[in-house]
Design a protein around this motif. Structure first.
Motif, PDB file in Angstrom:
ATOM      1  N   GLU A 246       8.977  -2.447  43.984  1.00  0.00           N
ATOM      2  CA  GLU A 246      10.339  -2.118  43.470  1.00  0.00           C
ATOM      3  C   GLU A 246      10.619  -1.039  42.204  1.00  0.00           C
ATOM      4  O   GLU A 246      11.574  -0.425  42.025  1.00  0.00           O
ATOM      5  CB  GLU A 246      10.833  -3.474  42.940  1.00  0.00           C
TER       6      GLU A 246
ATOM      7  N   LYS B 127      15.942  -4.003  49.434  1.00  0.00           N
ATOM      8  CA  LYS B 127      16.140  -2.524  49.410  1.00  0.00           C
ATOM      9  C   LYS B 127      14.965  -1.882  50.306  1.00  0.00           C
ATOM     10  O   LYS B 127      13.912  -2.403  50.436  1.00  0.00           O
ATOM     11  CB  LYS B 127      15.981  -2.027  47.939  1.00  0.00           C
TER      12      LYS B 127
ATOM     13  N   LYS C   4      12.683   1.925  50.703  1.00  0.00           N
ATOM     14  CA  LYS C   4      12.389   3.230  50.217  1.00  0.00           C
ATOM     15  C   LYS C   4      11.499   3.732  51.319  1.00  0.00           C
ATOM     16  O   LYS C   4      10.578   3.183  51.902  1.00  0.00           O
ATOM     17  CB  LYS C   4      12.221   3.357  48.879  1.00  0.00           C
TER      18      LYS C   4
ATOM     19  N   ASN D  45      16.417   2.944  47.823  1.00  0.00           N
ATOM     20  CA  ASN D  45      17.748   2.119  47.482  1.00  0.00           C
ATOM     21  C   ASN D  45      18.557   1.994  48.474  1.00  0.00           C
ATOM     22  O   ASN D  45      19.822   1.608  48.443  1.00  0.00           O
ATOM     23  CB  ASN D  45      18.314   2.718  46.159  1.00  0.00           C
ATOM     24  N   THR D  46      18.059   1.922  49.899  1.00  0.00           N
ATOM     25  CA  THR D  46      18.654   1.740  50.806  1.00  0.00           C
ATOM     26  C   THR D  46      18.738   0.274  51.160  1.00  0.00           C
ATOM     27  O   THR D  46      17.631  -0.574  51.172  1.00  0.00           O
ATOM     28  CB  THR D  46      18.149   2.427  52.214  1.00  0.00           C
ATOM     29  N   ASP D  47      19.990  -0.313  51.584  1.00  0.00           N
ATOM     30  CA  ASP D  47      20.111  -2.032  51.794  1.00  0.00           C
ATOM     31  C   ASP D  47      19.473  -2.204  53.189  1.00  0.00           C
ATOM     32  O   ASP D  47      19.821  -1.795  54.063  1.00  0.00           O
ATOM     33  CB  ASP D  47      21.643  -2.159  51.806  1.00  0.00           C
TER      34      ASP D  47
ATOM     35  N   SER E 217      11.329  -6.420  49.260  1.00  0.00           N
ATOM     36  CA  SER E 217      11.493  -4.908  49.176  1.00  0.00           C
ATOM     37  C   SER E 217      10.529  -4.262  50.341  1.00  0.00           C
ATOM     38  O   SER E 217       9.627  -4.886  50.352  1.00  0.00           O
ATOM     39  CB  SER E 217      11.114  -4.628  47.585  1.00  0.00           C
TER      40      SER E 217
END
Length: 1150
Positions: A224, A344, A346, A362-364, A456
């Motif tokens: 994270e 999230k 990445k 930071n993509t949902d 994450s």
């Protein structure tokens, strides 16, 4: 606060309970708490006002020079400083264990919070190092109140050298700040400057005259954040303190004290403070300790979920979920209830031979799981097209969520039951052929405060390129999961089929193969031997796999159904039970209980009630009015409830103490209710509880007997009925097909529309000759066999609306060439591939337009009177629904809507969250909906039942206002401040706009002349203008309801459906243009229009005001003094009872 002195050659260091180590004479805590730098030399792993009185934690210390401890310290120092040749001669280990925060009198927000952390000082003849250790979940608070003041002060992590005293002033020494705000302290256990999460290494004494932090760029186990997030604040400082937390080198000259050399002398160990040091596992704290304090449930209850019981064992304690909940005891969720996963993603991924990687962060990621089906839907947003199609084969990115909530066969456990959703996963994917490799790292952090699982994900490597526009198919597969101590491993080889876009009418297809290896690490409770009862090897079966990439929305979607059980080829009967295959008919908020063979029964989850096939949320707040006590408000939530103090009150200490001494017999299992398979224990506060039989059983809750539903004739005559405990199942006889409740002969049955059309066309036999059929009406069906909502006679050209059974709806027949605005009750088919379960996307501040389009609600921000079209997005996806009317509650920021496919009325918060259906019974075709934000009521029209109703905002206390004089009621709006209601009726024989008071009195026709098809209606609270759109006259008109006369705003519009107002503009939806059209009401001109990317019919539209319009009515305060419905009128209010009121507790009065 106390100090403990430890000898260090000629010097001594002092350990304080306040999370600080002093390297020379410390000052009193009154002088240094809340201050940094401090006047003395200090090492601060967590400096705060900490409380260890009355058993609130302990501080342990040890000086150690054993070879294993020295080697362990050396290893971690060398991880942070790879170039060093440091070999420590001794270490000092200090542990602050379960210490509490100091709290201001009357503040109990941190009552149960405890922190655990360590500092290790390692020294040699030439240098010294400090290691700070923050185990996962060990920091439960990040700031404390100080006895020196009333404000809350964040903890401080850093180093400070002693100040220099001159005659008239004191010059502070240099200092280093590592973390001094809640956000950075919260992330200490997730990050590192030494490549291992929770480990921070610093050189504190050498030839250098400053504190030197490690700075390793290795990928951490925590995905994270990285150490760089915190290292940006490192500065050596000298000079006079100011309001800034640090200064740079260039601003002031340096005047540092000589570096401290921590040479350690041996001294006899002191029990019970002695710490046994040993290496911990790969994901935990580095130095482990044991004390004479037994780890029991008494001092560790907070480690267990509130839905778990704690049990002591000879060597410790373990948590286990109570009946009705699943998990590992630390984390528990209601059995059978749908689950949400948020997180999230990445990545840095090379696609094909492209030398430039695709990078994103930071993509949902959002996932929704139907637990009783083991079906997991996962969506990853904003994935660029250059990567999206190539990620389609990797369904197991979301497949880990399917494993966690897979349907469990008897004696087997899914991932959540084993790990509680707290684990790390590392996966290596190798694509055979070109040998591309991708590494996937995921960390699951358990359930957050919203009840959602958090995740994450990080991906890095290379994958084969799949051409844009291709589709990918994945066959069902199985995978073996092997469990040993705190580790789960699995590997498999999987195939996928790629179909490329057509070229010259030909689509090429090829098959790809990759190997999949993964390791899952988690913490398990080793004291309880019962967890060994589950098989060490389990088989995960995955089918109905769908993968889809939407290039327009840049969303990657995965869906799959999962079950876990024994190693098998699928031939065992247990694998075909509907509970394990997901083919049962249980409600999504129900548990499917497998019986013998194909038998099963459905049981509503905790917090829901019903027969299992349909489950309704239990409103604990209304059923137990005193649940939250005085001066508190009870808020019902799906499956549970929440107590919140009213303004000016806080939770009472005495009440909390009383609850602590009460016994929840339902939780401890000391109740006298029947077994959980037949009865449910409902905790009612204090030590009280009630017993209720589950659906399908009868009795007093203490003794429940099975109800034989087969004696009640529920199944079709051509079906067998099988009674099971608490339920039953139906199965069609041989030669028939169906669900058991309806059975037909084996051939595929045609729909009613298809059958009538065949007869009318004569295709079913020689009923009519061609000549006779001319002039007859022929029904029109859609591709699924449903009646088209608008039916027209080919010869007369008359058109009319029909219901789902093909019956003409009264008042809808129109003349030649005019098509009435008929609404289809058949939900549109789902787009190929999975859809994520509906969940609102939180709206940014400001005013927005909300409008319905097929199975979703979208929003367009407003800037002044202009539509900010580039900010338009979908607010809420509601697949398989036909949303017609939308309304907005500006007080609670909630959107309400009607669905005619259900039919139902639902709502959702614009702050984000899952929609809630508030009404789903006794509805025909709910269309228009209005909100009284002052009186807290909703009003809606029903064009099939021909009535207008009112209810509270939560759907309770329904009352019919009008059920006469209505033919096709549609739009409805409220004027809460004046107590008026307005609605349209597009009855083709006599269209009209009517009004009444909100209580239903003073009903009268407002407009009846020169109307065609009045579809939409809006009331502007600022100008008091009532405006409507008419699809027959093709006009937009306005009037003041209190004055005579109408004003035509625009004419010649195409096919308007709904309208709303904001400022000087009116906004309407148009069926022909598939657009939202903005019209300047003052100048009578069209200003702008907005077409959503996906073209389809737009339905209801409303304005979501940033702030509620000013004003009040007589229902605003204390519900107007009414016991039930308070309905406003001009200058007054009426108290009315719901239609289903039982008893005499409701009082009606004007």
């Amino acid at each position: 606060m106390w100090w403990l002195c430890i000898s260090l050659l000629e010097e001594a260091i002092s350990v304080a309970t306040n999370g600080i180590i002093a390297v020379n004479e410390p000052s009193s805590e009154e002088k240094y708490l809340g201050q940094f730098p401090v006047s003395f030399g200090a090492i601060a792993p967590f400096m705060a006002d900490l409380d260890t009185t009355d058993g609130r934690g302990n501080v342990y210390y040890r000086e150690d020079s054993s070879s294993d401890v020295l080697q362990l310290a050396s290893d971690y120092i060398k991880r942070g400083f790879p170039e060093t040749t440091f070999d420590p001669s001794s270490v000092v280990i200090v542990t602050w264990k379960l210490v509490a925060p100091y709290q201001a009198p009357g503040d109990h927000a941190l009552e149960e919070k405890r922190n655990t952390f360590q500092a290790v000082l390692a020294s040699s003849d030439s240098s010294s190092y400090a290691i700070f250790l923050y185990p996962e979940d060990s920091l439960q608070f990040y700031s404390t109140y100080s006895k020196n003041g009333d404000e809350k002060i964040p903890a401080m992590v850093g180093f400070s050298q002693a100040s220099t005293n001159y005659y008239f002033w004191e010059n502070p020494g240099s200092y280093n700040v590592i973390a001094n705000d809640e956000e950075s302290i919260r992330n200490l256990h997730k990050s590192s400057n030494a490549g291992k999460q929770g480990v921070w290494v610093f050189e504190i004494g050498s030839s250098s005259d400053s504190i030197v932090p490690a700075k390793i760029s290795n990928i951490l186990e925590s995905l994270e954040s990285t150490a760089e997030d915190f290292l940006t604040s490192y500065q050596d400082v000298t000079g006079t303190p100011s309001t800034e937390s640090f200064y740079s080198h260039q601003d002031f000259p340096t005047a540092k004290a000589p570096p401290r050399q921590f040479h350690v002398q041996q001294f006899p160990p002191q029990q019970p403070q002695v710490i046994d040091v040993e290496e911990f596992d790969e994901t935990g704290i580095v130095f482990r300790y044991h004390t004479d304090i037994q780890q029991t449930c008494a001092n560790n209850r907070h480690q267990c979920s509130v839905h778990a019981i704690c049990k002591d064992y000879p060597n410790g304690f373990c948590c286990s979920c109570i009946a009705g909940y699943k998990g590992n005891g630390r984390q528990c969720v209601a059995e059978g209830s749908p689950q949400r996963v948020n997180g999230k993603v990445k990545g840095r991924i090379f696609v094909g031979n492209n030398p430039v990687p695709v990078m994103f962060e930071n993509t949902d990621l959002h996932s929704y799981v139907v637990m009783n089906q083991g079906r997991a839907y996962t969506a990853i947003s904003t994935i660029p097209e250059t990567l999206g199609y190539s990620l389609l084969p990797l369904a197991s990115i979301g497949g880990i969520i399917g494993w966690m909530f897979a349907v469990e066969q008897q004696g087997y456990k899914n991932g959540f039951s084993v790990t509680g959703g707290e684990f790390t996963r590392q996966t290596e994917v190798t694509f055979l052929g070109n040998n591309e490799k991708l590494v996937i790292k995921q960390k699951f952090s358990g359930i957050d405060e919203h009840g959602h699982l958090t995740i994450s994900t990080e991906m890095e490597g290379r994958i084969p390129e799949i051409p844009s526009g291709s589709s990918v198919h994945i066959e069902p597969y199985t995978e073996l999961y092997h469990t040993s101590s705190s580790v789960i491993t699995s590997s498999s080889t999987r195939e996928y089929t790629v179909t490329e876009p057509e070229r010259d009418g030909v689509a090429s297809t090829y098959t790809g193969v990759y190997q999949w290896r993964q390791t899952i690490s988690f913490d398990e409770c080793l004291h309880d031997d019962s967890h060994y009862a589950a098989s060490a090897t389990q088989q995960l079966s995955v089918d109905s796999v769908f993968v889809l990439y939407n290039r327009d929305e840049q969303i990657l979607r995965y869906a799959m159904s999962n079950s876990i059980g024994p190693i098998s080829d699928g031939s065992a009967d247990i694998n075909r039970n509907p509970c394990y295959t997901g083919t049962h008919n249980c409600d999504t908020n129900a548990i499917c209980r497998a019986g013998s063979g194909n038998r099963f029964f459905c049981e509503c989850s905790i917090g829901f009630r019903g027969d299992g096939n349909v489950c309704y949320d239990v409103d604990e707040c209304s059923e137990q009015p005193g649940l939250c006590g005085n001066n508190a408000v009870c808020n019902n939530q799906p499956g549970t409830y929440r107590c919140e103090c009213v303004e000016g009150y806080e939770f009472c200490v005495l009440a909390i103490a009383a609850i602590e001494y009460a016994i929840n017999h339902c939780q401890t299992g000391t109740h006298n209710c029947d077994i959980p398979q037949r009865a449910q224990c409902v905790y009612t506060g204090g030590s009280a509880y009630i017993c209720t039989c589950l659906p399908g059983f009868s009795g007093d809750g203490r003794a429940c007997e099975d109800v034989d539903e087969c004696q009640q004739g529920h199944c079709h005559p051509d079906a067998f009925c099988y009674n099971t405990p608490g339920s039953f199942s139906c199965q069609c006889k041989a030669g028939y097909r169906g669900d058991g409740f309806r059975c037909v002969l084996g051939e595929v049955e045609k729909t009613k529309c298809q059958h009538e059309r065949e007869v009318a066309l004569g295709s079913g036999g020689a009923f009519f000759s061609r000549e006779i059929r001319i002039g007859h009406f022929i029904p029109q069906c859609d591709e699924h066999g449903n009646y088209l909502p608008t039916q027209c006679h080919s010869s007369t050209e008359y058109c009319w609306c029909v219901d789902r059974d093909g019956n003409e709806i009264d008042g809808t027949r129109s003349g030649p060439g005019v098509q009435p605005p008929c609404l289809s009750t058949a939900a549109p088919p789902v787009v190929i591939g999975p859809s994520v379960r509906p969940d609102t996307v939180p709206l940014p501040p400001g005013t927005h337009l909300l409008f319905a389009q097929s199975g979703k609600i979208e929003h367009v921000p407003l800037e002044g009177n202009n539509m900010k079209k580039n900010g338009a997005k979908a607010l809420l996806h509601i697949p398989d629904k036909v949303v017609i009317g939308v309304a907005y509650d500006c007080t609670d920021k909630m959107v309400y809507w009607t669905d005619i496919s259900g039919p139902s009325i639902s709502r959702a918060s614009l702050h984000g969250g899952e929609p809630t259906t508030i009404i789903k019974t006794d509805l025909g075709s709910p269309e228009g909906i209005a909100v009284d934000h002052l009186g807290r009521n909703i009003f809606w029209t029903d064009s099939q039942l021909d009535r207008i109703e009112v209810a509270r905002l939560d759907g309770r206390q329904r009352r019919i206002l009008f059920d006469t004089g209505l033919v096709n009621p549609r739009a409805i709006v409220a004027d809460p401040m004046r107590g008026n209601l307005y609605w349209t009726d597009w009855n083709r024989e006599a269209p009209k706009i009517e009004t009444s008071y909100m209580d239903g009195t003073n009903r009268r026709i407002l407009v009846k002349d020169d109307l065609g098809l009045p579809n939409g209606l809006t009331f502007d609270p600022y100008s008091s203008m009532l405006c409507w759109v008419d699809a027959g006259t093709k006009r937009l008109e306005c009037m003041n309801p209190n004055q005579l006369g109408r004003r035509k705003i625009v004419e010649g519009i195409q096919y308007p459906f709904s309208v709303t107002s904001y400022g000087k503009n009116l906004y309407y939806t148009d069926w022909r243009r598939d657009a939202v059209v903005a019209v300047d009401r003052m100048n009578s001109i069209e200003k702008d229009n907005f077409q959503p990317h996906k073209r389809s019919r737009l339905y209801g539209i409303t304005t979501a005001f940033a702030q509620c319009p000013g004003g009040h009515n007589y229902c605003t305060v204390n519900n107007g003094g009414c016991t039930h419905l308070c309905l406003a009128t001009p200058g007054g209010r009426s108290c009315r009872c719901p239609d289903n009121t039982v008893g005499v507790d409701c009082i009606e009065r004007n």
